[in-house]
Design a protein around this motif. Structure first.
Motif, PDB file in Angstrom:
ATOM      1  N   MET A 273       0.830  -1.200   0.000  1.00 15.29           N
ATOM      2  CA  MET A 273       0.000   0.000   0.000  1.00 15.29           C
ATOM      3  C   MET A 273       0.863   1.249   0.000  1.00 15.29           C
ATOM      4  SD  MET A 273      -1.450  -0.358   3.905  1.00 15.29           S
ATOM      5  CE  MET A 273      -2.656   0.928   3.617  1.00 15.29           C
ATOM      6  N   HIS A 274       0.332   2.294  -0.627  1.00 11.85           N
ATOM      7  CA  HIS A 274       1.030   3.570  -0.687  1.00 11.85           C
ATOM      8  C   HIS A 274       0.846   4.329   0.622  1.00 11.85           C
ATOM      9  CE1 HIS A 274       2.438   7.461  -1.989  1.00 11.85           C
ATOM     10  NE2 HIS A 274       1.255   8.001  -1.763  1.00 11.85           N
ATOM     11  N   VAL A 275       1.940   4.920   1.124  1.00  9.66           N
ATOM     12  CA  VAL A 275       1.893   5.759   2.318  1.00  9.66           C
ATOM     13  C   VAL A 275       2.521   7.098   1.979  1.00  9.66           C
ATOM     14  CG1 VAL A 275       1.870   3.901   4.023  1.00  9.66           C
ATOM     15  CG2 VAL A 275       4.041   4.703   3.111  1.00  9.66           C
ATOM     16  N   THR A 276       2.048   8.145   2.651  1.00 11.68           N
ATOM     17  CA  THR A 276       2.549   9.491   2.373  1.00 11.68           C
ATOM     18  C   THR A 276       4.019   9.631   2.742  1.00 11.68           C
ATOM     19  OG1 THR A 276       1.716  10.215   4.533  1.00 11.68           O
ATOM     20  CG2 THR A 276       0.282  10.539   2.621  1.00 11.68           C
ATOM     21  N   ASP A 277       4.420   8.985   3.833  1.00 10.30           N
ATOM     22  CA  ASP A 277       5.819   8.960   4.247  1.00 10.30           C
ATOM     23  C   ASP A 277       6.012   7.717   5.097  1.00 10.30           C
ATOM     24  OD1 ASP A 277       5.008   9.639   6.980  1.00 10.30           O
ATOM     25  OD2 ASP A 277       4.699  11.663   6.181  1.00 10.30           O
ATOM     26  N   THR A 278       7.238   7.493   5.558  1.00  8.27           N
ATOM     27  CA  THR A 278       7.534   6.251   6.277  1.00  8.27           C
ATOM     28  C   THR A 278       7.862   6.484   7.746  1.00  8.27           C
ATOM     29  OG1 THR A 278       9.819   6.421   5.480  1.00  8.27           O
ATOM     30  CG2 THR A 278       8.308   5.040   4.218  1.00  8.27           C
ATOM     31  N   ILE A 279       7.335   7.549   8.307  1.00 10.88           N
ATOM     32  CA  ILE A 279       7.493   7.728   9.743  1.00 10.88           C
ATOM     33  C   ILE A 279       6.563   6.757  10.460  1.00 10.88           C
ATOM     34  CG2 ILE A 279       8.171  10.134   9.479  1.00 10.88           C
ATOM     35  CD1 ILE A 279       5.384  10.955  10.301  1.00 10.88           C
ATOM     36  N   ALA A 280       6.825   6.546  11.747  1.00 12.89           N
ATOM     37  CA  ALA A 280       6.092   5.524  12.497  1.00 12.89           C
ATOM     38  C   ALA A 280       4.582   5.777  12.492  1.00 12.89           C
ATOM     39  CB  ALA A 280       6.618   5.468  13.936  1.00 12.89           C
ATOM     40  N   LEU A 281       4.169   7.052  12.619  1.00 13.03           N
ATOM     41  CA  LEU A 281       2.740   7.359  12.679  1.00 13.03           C
ATOM     42  C   LEU A 281       2.033   6.986  11.382  1.00 13.03           C
ATOM     43  CD1 LEU A 281       0.389   8.564  14.242  1.00 13.03           C
ATOM     44  CD2 LEU A 281       1.031  10.824  13.348  1.00 13.03           C
ATOM     45  N   SER A 282       2.654   7.257  10.248  1.00 10.11           N
ATOM     46  CA  SER A 282       2.045   6.922   8.959  1.00 10.11           C
ATOM     47  C   SER A 282       1.931   5.412   8.788  1.00 10.11           C
ATOM     48  CB  SER A 282       2.864   7.524   7.813  1.00 10.11           C
ATOM     49  OG  SER A 282       2.864   8.934   7.893  1.00 10.11           O
ATOM     50  N   LEU A 283       2.966   4.678   9.194  1.00 10.85           N
ATOM     51  CA  LEU A 283       2.908   3.223   9.105  1.00 10.85           C
ATOM     52  C   LEU A 283       1.809   2.671  10.002  1.00 10.85           C
ATOM     53  CD1 LEU A 283       6.709   2.286   9.106  1.00 10.85           C
ATOM     54  CD2 LEU A 283       5.217   2.818   7.182  1.00 10.85           C
ATOM     55  N   LYS A 284       1.667   3.243  11.196  1.00 14.65           N
ATOM     56  CA  LYS A 284       0.619   2.805  12.130  1.00 14.65           C
ATOM     57  C   LYS A 284      -0.766   3.011  11.519  1.00 14.65           C
ATOM     58  CE  LYS A 284      -1.222   3.819  16.768  1.00 14.65           C
ATOM     59  NZ  LYS A 284      -2.506   4.397  16.335  1.00 14.65           N
ATOM     60  N   MET A 285      -0.987   4.162  10.904  1.00  9.76           N
ATOM     61  CA  MET A 285      -2.283   4.437  10.292  1.00  9.76           C
ATOM     62  C   MET A 285      -2.555   3.488   9.136  1.00  9.76           C
ATOM     63  SD  MET A 285      -2.216   8.623  10.322  1.00  9.76           S
ATOM     64  CE  MET A 285      -3.744   8.700   9.387  1.00  9.76           C
ATOM     65  N   GLY A 286      -1.517   3.185   8.352  1.00  4.24           N
ATOM     66  CA  GLY A 286      -1.689   2.252   7.248  1.00  4.24           C
ATOM     67  C   GLY A 286      -2.046   0.855   7.728  1.00  4.24           C
ATOM     68  N   ILE A 287      -1.412   0.408   8.813  1.00  6.89           N
ATOM     69  CA  ILE A 287      -1.704  -0.917   9.366  1.00  6.89           C
ATOM     70  C   ILE A 287      -3.113  -0.969   9.926  1.00  6.89           C
ATOM     71  CG2 ILE A 287      -1.053  -2.541  11.190  1.00  6.89           C
ATOM     72  CD1 ILE A 287       1.834  -1.608  10.822  1.00  6.89           C
ATOM     73  N   GLU A 288      -3.525   0.081  10.617  1.00  8.07           N
ATOM     74  CA  GLU A 288      -4.888   0.116  11.158  1.00  8.07           C
ATOM     75  C   GLU A 288      -5.931   0.068  10.042  1.00  8.07           C
ATOM     76  OE1 GLU A 288      -4.938   3.639  13.488  1.00  8.07           O
ATOM     77  OE2 GLU A 288      -4.101   2.677  15.288  1.00  8.07           O
ATOM     78  N   THR A 289      -5.672   0.778   8.947  1.00 11.87           N
ATOM     79  CA  THR A 289      -6.589   0.744   7.799  1.00 11.87           C
ATOM     80  C   THR A 289      -6.694  -0.657   7.228  1.00 11.87           C
ATOM     81  OG1 THR A 289      -6.044   3.045   7.249  1.00 11.87           O
ATOM     82  CG2 THR A 289      -7.034   1.707   5.512  1.00 11.87           C
ATOM     83  N   LEU A 290      -5.553  -1.339   7.136  1.00  5.99           N
ATOM     84  CA  LEU A 290      -5.545  -2.696   6.594  1.00  5.99           C
ATOM     85  C   LEU A 290      -6.278  -3.663   7.518  1.00  5.99           C
ATOM     86  CD1 LEU A 290      -4.276  -3.935   4.017  1.00  5.99           C
ATOM     87  CD2 LEU A 290      -2.474  -4.823   5.482  1.00  5.99           C
ATOM     88  N   PHE A 291      -6.076  -3.530   8.825  1.00  7.33           N
ATOM     89  CA  PHE A 291      -6.763  -4.397   9.783  1.00  7.33           C
ATOM     90  C   PHE A 291      -8.275  -4.209   9.680  1.00  7.33           C
ATOM     91  CE2 PHE A 291      -3.696  -5.941  13.260  1.00  7.33           C
ATOM     92  CZ  PHE A 291      -2.712  -6.165  12.311  1.00  7.33           C
ATOM     93  N   SER A 292      -8.689  -2.964   9.534  1.00 14.62           N
ATOM     94  CA  SER A 292     -10.119  -2.699   9.415  1.00 14.62           C
ATOM     95  C   SER A 292     -10.685  -3.287   8.132  1.00 14.62           C
ATOM     96  CB  SER A 292     -10.362  -1.183   9.468  1.00 14.62           C
ATOM     97  OG  SER A 292     -11.722  -0.881   9.268  1.00 14.62           O
ATOM     98  N   LYS A 293      -9.923  -3.214   7.058  1.00 13.38           N
ATOM     99  CA  LYS A 293     -10.389  -3.709   5.756  1.00 13.38           C
ATOM    100  C   LYS A 293     -10.622  -5.214   5.778  1.00 13.38           C
ATOM    101  CE  LYS A 293      -9.010  -3.919   0.887  1.00 13.38           C
ATOM    102  NZ  LYS A 293      -7.982  -3.502  -0.107  1.00 13.38           N
ATOM    103  N   TYR A 294      -9.719  -5.967   6.426  1.00 12.75           N
ATOM    104  CA  TYR A 294      -9.819  -7.423   6.429  1.00 12.75           C
ATOM    105  C   TYR A 294     -10.353  -7.980   7.746  1.00 12.75           C
ATOM    106  CZ  TYR A 294      -7.075  -7.063   2.187  1.00 12.75           C
ATOM    107  OH  TYR A 294      -6.633  -6.737   0.925  1.00 12.75           O
TER     108      TYR A 294
END
Length: 501
Positions: free
Chosen positions: A258-279
């Protein structure tokens, strides 16, 4: 509009009520049904007219042709009949567009079911055979991890890419498919367009992930996360799902890129939460997390301008000296010549494994430990690299870049930053190598992390003198000016008038 009862056959014989307007009485006229055929409707309850087509297909683009008077409120000002013409408007008015849409809706020949029924049973069967061929081809390429398309798929080429070539091969082996595939397909029903290939791939991805989530069930799992830039320099986050299936086997599978705006910890956390919610994955069942941390390391480096400049210039050196075959040969020649002279003078001894050629190591963007090897090789080959760059300043296409690199690399700042990063990366490199051991346990791993932190803290608190001595010896050996550390420091760009002596 729901309360308006409109009955065309009833209103034809209805006696329309009259309303007084000045000295005259006005009422709706039967003839208007014929004059404004198809769209005009009358509400007996409200004694008002409406536009059926405009009600069904009114565009959401503001008011035109009387706004909502022919949709919600109804029109009943019988004295001002010019409003009818105003509502209709020109050939491309919203009203006429709505009429066309309404006619298309009522036209049975345009219905999807009508179009589908026109196809014969044989055509539908041929379509299924074509689709099956494209799906089977996609399945094979996905299983083997092969690219689908080539940069050029023109019909006159010998190789048009894996997808098309495999379809042709399938046609030669399967008579049933050959009769309906590619050139034999009717019209545009070839099912080979890039958009169709993507649809098939997405369908495979959805089904595969659905199967994995179903296999995981309510079990515990862990995730492995890595980040990297794709070919277009967009930050991408890859998430691997790891769990033990019902047969007791460890399963590792790609869950998402998945595309993320940047690779700081907060952005990665938000991306993981989105993925968990999706599946519909519960974080309460998450039992382990693994992160590369390379991108975060890049972010930390970029916060210091001097260190960012150091690695930027090092990459330029690699591109000019260590990547060009001609420049690389020139570097090896200068190194071999100096080693030969040292051996002849007795400064170096000979033997198996001694005095072997070394080269500049190219760092890998996704492997931070490789930067340590790059820094070491640059320190060892420093004099040879400078000689090559000085030769390139005389007559080459890279003479401007080479001249700038010589000026920067023969400065004390460069030598200092280079050796400081060598010491820091050396500690983190040893930690990385230790953590890669397959027999590593979590307790020993944590002790290694604490040890590395103590070593870094020791360098920070007590490593200045040793680092300065190391850098000074390096500069003296390579004729680089060493500044007088007892002089007053003046920040670059500031006037010296206010500096205290």
């Amino acid at each position: 509009m729901e309360t308006v009862a409109i009955n065309y056959s009833f209103t034809r014989n209805h006696k329309f009520p009259k309303s007084k307007s000045g000295d005259h009485e006005q009422s709706f006229q039967h003839s208007w049904f014929d004059k404004y055929l198809y769209w005009l409707e009358y509400s007996v309850e409200n004694d008002a007219t409406y536009c059926l087509c405009y009600y069904l297909f009114k565009p959401d683009k503001g008011e035109q042709s009387g706004g909502d008077s022919f949709v919600l409120d109804g029109f009943r000002n019988w004295k001002r009949l010019e409003n009818f013409k105003y509502h209709i408007g020109g050939p491309n008015s919203y009203h006429n567009q709505a009429v066309k849409n309404c006619q298309a809706l009522m036209d049975q020949k345009q219905h999807v079911s009508t179009i589908i029924n026109k196809k014969s049973d044989q055509q539908r069967e041929d379509y299924r055979i074509q689709l099956k061929g494209s799906i089977s081809t996609s399945r094979f390429l996905l299983r083997q991890g092969l690219p689908f398309r080539d940069h050029d798929e023109s019909v006159y080429l010998m190789n048009r890419g894996n997808f098309l070539e495999l379809l042709h091969y399938t046609a030669k082996q399967n008579e049933e498919y050959r009769l309906v595939e590619l050139e034999n397909a009717p019209g545009h029903d070839k099912l080979i367009a890039p958009s169709i290939q993507k649809d098939i791939i997405n369908a495979f991805a959805i089904e595969t992930i659905s199967k994995l989530i179903s296999d995981l069930g309510d079990g515990f799992f862990s995730i492995l996360v890595d980040e990297a830039c794709d070919g277009s320099n967009k930050e991408q986050m890859t998430i691997i799902l790891r769990y033990v299936n019902k047969r007791g086997c460890v399963v590792e599978c790609l869950l998402s890129i998945m595309h993320v705006t940047d690779t700081i910890a907060l952005s990665l956390k938000m991306g993981i939460e989105t993925l968990f919610s999706k599946y519909n994955l519960s974080i309460s069942r998450l039992r382990g997390q693994g992160y590369d941390g390379v991108s975060n390391m890049r972010v930390v480096v970029k916060k210091d301008t001097n260190i960012e400049r150091l690695f930027l210039k090092v990459s330029y050196v690699i591109n000019i000296v260590g990547w060009s075959p001609r420049h690389k040969d020139l570097l090896n020649e200068k190194q071999a010549l100096k080693v030969k002279k040292a051996i002849e003078s007795g400064e170096l001894s000979t033997g198996q494994g001694l005095n072997q050629d070394t080269s500049l190591k190219r760092p890998r963007e996704t492997w931070w430990g490789s930067h340590y090897g790059t820094v070491l090789s640059l320190i060892n080959l420093f004099s040879f690299v400078i000689e090559v760059l000085e030769d390139l300043t005389k007559n080459s296409d890279n003479r401007v870049e080479a001249s700038d690199l010589v000026d920067y690399m023969t400065s004390f700042d460069f030598a200092f930053n280079l050796h400081m990063m060598k010491n820091i990366l050396g500690i983190t490199f040893e930690l990385s190598q230790s953590l890669k051991r397959k027999d590593q346990d979590i307790i020993n791993a944590m002790s290694l992390v604490h040890l590395s932190k103590r070593r870094l803290l020791l360098i920070r608190n007590n490593g200045w003198d040793n680092l300065l001595d190391e850098v000074s010896h390096f500069c003296i050996a390579h004729n680089v000016d060493v500044p007088n550390m007892k002089e007053k420091f003046v920040a670059r760009g500031r006037s010296r008038r206010n500096v205290q002596e």
